[in-house]
Design a protein around this motif. Structure first.
Motif, PDB file in Angstrom:
ATOM      1  N   VAL A  72      52.694 -43.580  72.607  1.00 46.35           N
ATOM      2  CA  VAL A  72      53.117 -43.131  73.825  1.00 46.35           C
ATOM      3  C   VAL A  72      52.927 -44.005  74.809  1.00 46.35           C
ATOM      4  O   VAL A  72      52.076 -44.425  75.117  1.00 46.35           O
ATOM      5  N   ILE A  73      54.110 -44.340  75.523  1.00 44.00           N
ATOM      6  CA  ILE A  73      53.800 -44.861  76.956  1.00 44.00           C
ATOM      7  C   ILE A  73      54.398 -43.962  78.103  1.00 44.00           C
ATOM      8  O   ILE A  73      55.385 -43.042  77.527  1.00 44.00           O
ATOM      9  N   ASN A  74      54.319 -43.978  79.432  1.00 42.31           N
ATOM     10  CA  ASN A  74      55.025 -43.093  80.230  1.00 42.31           C
ATOM     11  C   ASN A  74      55.094 -43.933  81.695  1.00 42.31           C
ATOM     12  O   ASN A  74      54.608 -44.904  81.712  1.00 42.31           O
ATOM     13  N   ASN A  75      55.911 -43.284  82.647  1.00 41.06           N
ATOM     14  CA  ASN A  75      56.383 -43.823  83.930  1.00 41.06           C
ATOM     15  C   ASN A  75      55.225 -43.674  84.872  1.00 41.06           C
ATOM     16  O   ASN A  75      55.436 -43.865  85.960  1.00 41.06           O
ATOM     17  N   GLY A  76      53.844 -43.730  84.506  1.00 39.81           N
ATOM     18  CA  GLY A  76      52.919 -43.566  85.323  1.00 39.81           C
ATOM     19  C   GLY A  76      52.622 -42.059  85.732  1.00 39.81           C
ATOM     20  O   GLY A  76      51.768 -41.826  86.662  1.00 39.81           O
ATOM     21  N   VAL A  77      53.460 -41.045  85.433  1.00 40.95           N
ATOM     22  CA  VAL A  77      53.176 -39.741  85.953  1.00 40.95           C
ATOM     23  C   VAL A  77      52.618 -39.083  84.777  1.00 40.95           C
ATOM     24  O   VAL A  77      52.931 -39.218  83.658  1.00 40.95           O
ATOM     25  N   SER A  78      51.390 -38.397  85.109  1.00 39.23           N
ATOM     26  CA  SER A  78      50.668 -37.548  84.077  1.00 39.23           C
ATOM     27  C   SER A  78      51.364 -36.245  83.598  1.00 39.23           C
ATOM     28  O   SER A  78      52.216 -35.829  84.621  1.00 39.23           O
ATOM     29  N   GLY A  79      51.061 -35.910  82.649  1.00 45.42           N
ATOM     30  CA  GLY A  79      51.545 -34.618  82.081  1.00 45.42           C
ATOM     31  C   GLY A  79      51.201 -34.279  80.672  1.00 45.42           C
ATOM     32  O   GLY A  79      51.336 -33.243  79.964  1.00 45.42           O
ATOM     33  N   LEU A 119      49.184 -44.871  74.188  1.00 45.30           N
ATOM     34  CA  LEU A 119      48.399 -44.090  73.783  1.00 45.30           C
ATOM     35  C   LEU A 119      48.527 -43.697  72.394  1.00 45.30           C
ATOM     36  O   LEU A 119      50.031 -43.615  72.132  1.00 45.30           O
ATOM     37  N   VAL A 120      47.723 -43.300  71.674  1.00 40.41           N
ATOM     38  CA  VAL A 120      48.189 -43.296  70.095  1.00 40.41           C
ATOM     39  C   VAL A 120      47.561 -41.843  69.693  1.00 40.41           C
ATOM     40  O   VAL A 120      46.256 -41.473  70.001  1.00 40.41           O
TER      41      VAL A 120
END
Ligand code: OGA
Ligand code: NI
Length: 358
Positions: free
Chosen positions: A241-248, A269-270
């Motif tokens: 997983v990667i994201n745009n810097g916003v947690s959730g 993130l694995v």
């Protein structure tokens, strides 16, 4: 299709439609900050020439899979520019008009390109505050064409640090993340006490299924009442997983929900998924996770789900079965069958695994 993106953009939206009102049950408690740091795996050490370094990182991998089912991977070799580009392209896809996205509207769970909302909008009684695009990228590569713009002209030099002349962001991302997954799974094979290539051969990773999923979680006026994705485990072996810097993203650790935040920049993130739990005969449990939403900013995540070959029959590895101490805990099932069962129903914690538990 009623995308949450369109809904979230409707003027004067102060509350959510009842379809999105998610009633949390007792096991769905709020998250807190982790007490111990999320494990970090230095990928480069898995191929270290120094056997001590390699055995050290394999021990760490073993511990991370056993105690957490979740870890961050650093020094993985995937260029930061490529990760950024994939995130950007995912955002661009969701910004296409509804008409343009319509072409990919979901039909069957094994359609190579599926655009949809919630998890399984045909079955969901409560809708998730999430739109998605799911693309099968291996063993056969698919990609939405223009105007998605996953196609990318390498000549523009925006993708620095790439070694191959492949001109597709998504294809490149699929290939590079698959390398990371193969490296991790060979380490996991070793940490399970098997030959380094055992998992690869037994589960036919050469033709392993890889699905790239872009998730969009727009701002939600009542974030505490809605859910981005309810608690679930993933169907495959390992998910990146990667994201745009916003947690959730939140994971369940030691029976408590914790927020995944303050992770290392450019890390993956694995999380461990159901086929790994089955294959390891329960030694490495798939981690339960969920995605929550907020009322301020859009969160986008790009998730790469990596599984066995669709026709691989997954069962606990012989060496991990011991009639006295570790009897067979799961019945064999073809991965394709498992996948259809998981994707074709409502998502609900780890209940899918109950269907194969002895
Ligand atoms: C998923 C998932 C988490 C996230 O797509 O299966 O768990 O952070 N996504 O979007
Ligand atoms: Ni998931």
């Amino acid at each position: 299709m009623n995308s949450v993106k369109a809904l979230a953009e409707s003027p004067d939206l102060n509350s959510i439609p009842s379809l999105y009102a998610y009633s949390k049950n007792a096991t769905d408690s709020p998250a807190s900050d982790p007490q111990d740091p999320i494990p970090t795996i230095d990928f480069s050490l898995l191929t270290s020439a120094d056997p001590d370094q390699r055995s050290q990182v394999i021990q760490e991998l073993d511990k991370a899979c056993k105690d957490w089912g979740f870890f961050q991977v650093i020094n993985h070799g995937v260029p930061e520019s490529l990760m950024k580009m994939v995130m950007e392209k995912a955002g661009e896809f969701f910004n296409l008009t509804g008409e343009e996205k319509q072409d990919f509207q979901e039909k069957d769970v094994l359609d190579p390109i599926r655009y949809g909302t919630s998890f399984n909008s045909k079955k969901d009684k409560v809708f998730c505050w999430r739109d998605f695009l799911k693309v099968i990228v291996h063993p056969e590569f698919h990609s939405p064409n223009t105007p998605l713009g996953f196609r990318f002209d390498i000549k523009s030099q925006r993708l620095k640090g790439l070694t191959c002349d492949c001109s597709e962001v998504l294809l490149e991302y699929s290939n590079r993340t698959r390398e990371v997954v193969r490296g991790l799974l060979s380490g996991i094979s070793t940490s399970l006490g098997l030959d380094q290539s055992y998992v690869e051969k037994a589960l036919k990773l050469e033709s392993g299924l890889q699905i790239c999923i872009a998730n969009l979680y727009p701002p939600c006026p009542q974030p505490e009442v809605a859910i981005g994705l309810p608690p679930h485990s993933d169907h495959g072996l390992l998910t990146l997983v990667i994201n745009n810097g916003v947690s959730g993203l939140q994971i369940k650790h030691d029976g408590k929900w914790i927020d995944v935040k303050d992770t290392l920049p450019n890390s993956f993130l694995v999380n461990t998924a159901d086929q790994l739990e089955i294959f390891s005969n329960g030694k490495y449990k798939s981690v339960e996770h969920r995605a929550v939403v907020n009322d301020v900013v859009t969160r986008i995540s790009v998730v790469v789900a990596n599984g066995p070959a669709l026709d691989a029959v997954v069962r606990p590895a012989d060496k991990l079965v011991d009639e006295e101490r570790r009897p067979v805990a799961y019945i064999p099932m073809k991965y394709e069958e498992y996948l259809k069962m998981q994707q074709g129903n409502q998502i609900n914690g780890k209940t899918c695994l109950d269907r194969v538990r002895v």
